[in-house]
Design an enzyme around this catalytic site. Structure first.
Site, PDB file in Angstrom:
ATOM      1  N   TYR A  55      -7.853  61.112 -97.211  1.00 37.00           N
ATOM      2  CA  TYR A  55      -8.709  60.871 -98.374  1.00 37.00           C
ATOM      3  C   TYR A  55      -9.302  59.466 -98.386  1.00 37.00           C
ATOM      4  O   TYR A  55     -10.346  59.243 -99.003  1.00 37.00           O
ATOM      5  CB  TYR A  55      -7.962  61.168 -99.676  1.00 37.00           C
ATOM      6  CG  TYR A  55      -7.812  62.647 -99.892  1.00 37.00           C
ATOM      7  CD1 TYR A  55      -8.901  63.418-100.284  1.00 37.00           C
ATOM      8  CD2 TYR A  55      -6.602  63.277 -99.658  1.00 37.00           C
ATOM      9  CE1 TYR A  55      -8.782  64.785-100.457  1.00 37.00           C
ATOM     10  CE2 TYR A  55      -6.467  64.651 -99.828  1.00 37.00           C
ATOM     11  CZ  TYR A  55      -7.563  65.393-100.227  1.00 37.00           C
ATOM     12  OH  TYR A  55      -7.441  66.751-100.388  1.00 37.00           O
ATOM     13  N   GLU A  56      -8.678  58.524 -97.722  1.00 35.56           N
ATOM     14  CA  GLU A  56      -9.219  57.160 -97.652  1.00 35.56           C
ATOM     15  C   GLU A  56     -10.338  57.049 -96.618  1.00 35.56           C
ATOM     16  O   GLU A  56     -11.382  56.474 -96.894  1.00 35.56           O
ATOM     17  CB  GLU A  56      -8.111  56.153 -97.321  1.00 35.56           C
ATOM     18  CG  GLU A  56      -7.140  55.912 -98.456  1.00 35.56           C
ATOM     19  CD  GLU A  56      -7.750  55.180 -99.642  1.00 35.56           C
ATOM     20  OE1 GLU A  56      -8.718  54.419 -99.468  1.00 35.56           O
ATOM     21  OE2 GLU A  56      -7.252  55.378-100.763  1.00 35.56           O
ATOM     22  N   SER A  57     -10.099  57.579 -95.404  1.00 35.39           N
ATOM     23  CA  SER A  57     -11.024  57.303 -94.299  1.00 35.39           C
ATOM     24  C   SER A  57     -11.398  58.510 -93.455  1.00 35.39           C
ATOM     25  O   SER A  57     -12.197  58.366 -92.526  1.00 35.39           O
ATOM     26  CB  SER A  57     -10.390  56.269 -93.364  1.00 35.39           C
ATOM     27  OG  SER A  57      -9.258  56.852 -92.710  1.00 35.39           O
TER      28      SER A  57
END
EC number: 3.2.1.17
Length: 159
Positions: A55-57
């Site tokens: 979900y971050e990257s």
């Protein structure tokens, strides 16, 4: 003239970083995180880390995101330039004592070292909004499906 020099150096750095960047496959990253000691670290399993990194990257080591406050987030775990690394632009605490651009290559041990420092704080993985929103309290076994590993989790974190 000095500003153009800075732009040229920044662009050259980004081009070099892009060549050495990597978008990890899920099971490949799971194995890498396990080898680095994150399976069970501070009570979090590899599924927690995979979910957060997704979900971050999107598992992309070269991913950079810019925030309204002028800070930027770098690398696979999106480490913030105001707190964890120095990008040469944002005023920073640089608590991981590193250059933010070092977070943008395929070599993620430095990212992992910094993430371990962050998760060792009182907030744990809650320091990442994406983990709180998408991973905390969810069944994370799907993240490891098809990967050759066993989940280690702390029942206090995942009741």
């Amino acid at each position: 003239m000095k500003a153009w020099g800075t732009v040229v150096v920044t662009l050259a750095t980004l081009m070099v970083v892009t060549v050495d960047a990597k978008i990890y496959e899920r099971c490949e990253l799971a194995a890498r995180l396990e080898r680095a000691g994150l399976n069970g670290y501070k009570g979090y399993g590899v599924g927690d880390w995979l979910c957060m990194a997704h979900y971050e990257s999107g598992f992309d080591t070269a991913f950079v995101d810019h925030n309204p406050d002028g800070s930027s987030e770098y690398g696979i775990f999106q480490l913030n330039s105001a707190w964890w690394c120095d990008n040469g632009i944002t005023p920073t605490k640089n608590l991981c004592h590193m250059d933010c651009h070092d977070l943008l290559n395929r070599h993620i041990l430095d990212d992992i070292r910094c993430a371990k420092q962050i998760v060792s704080s009182q907030n744990g993985l809650s320091a990442w909004t994406s983990w709180r929103l998408h991973c905390s309290g969810h069944d994370l076994s799907e993240w490891l499906k098809g990967c050759d590993m066993h989940v280690k989790i702390d029942p206090k974190i995942h009741p």
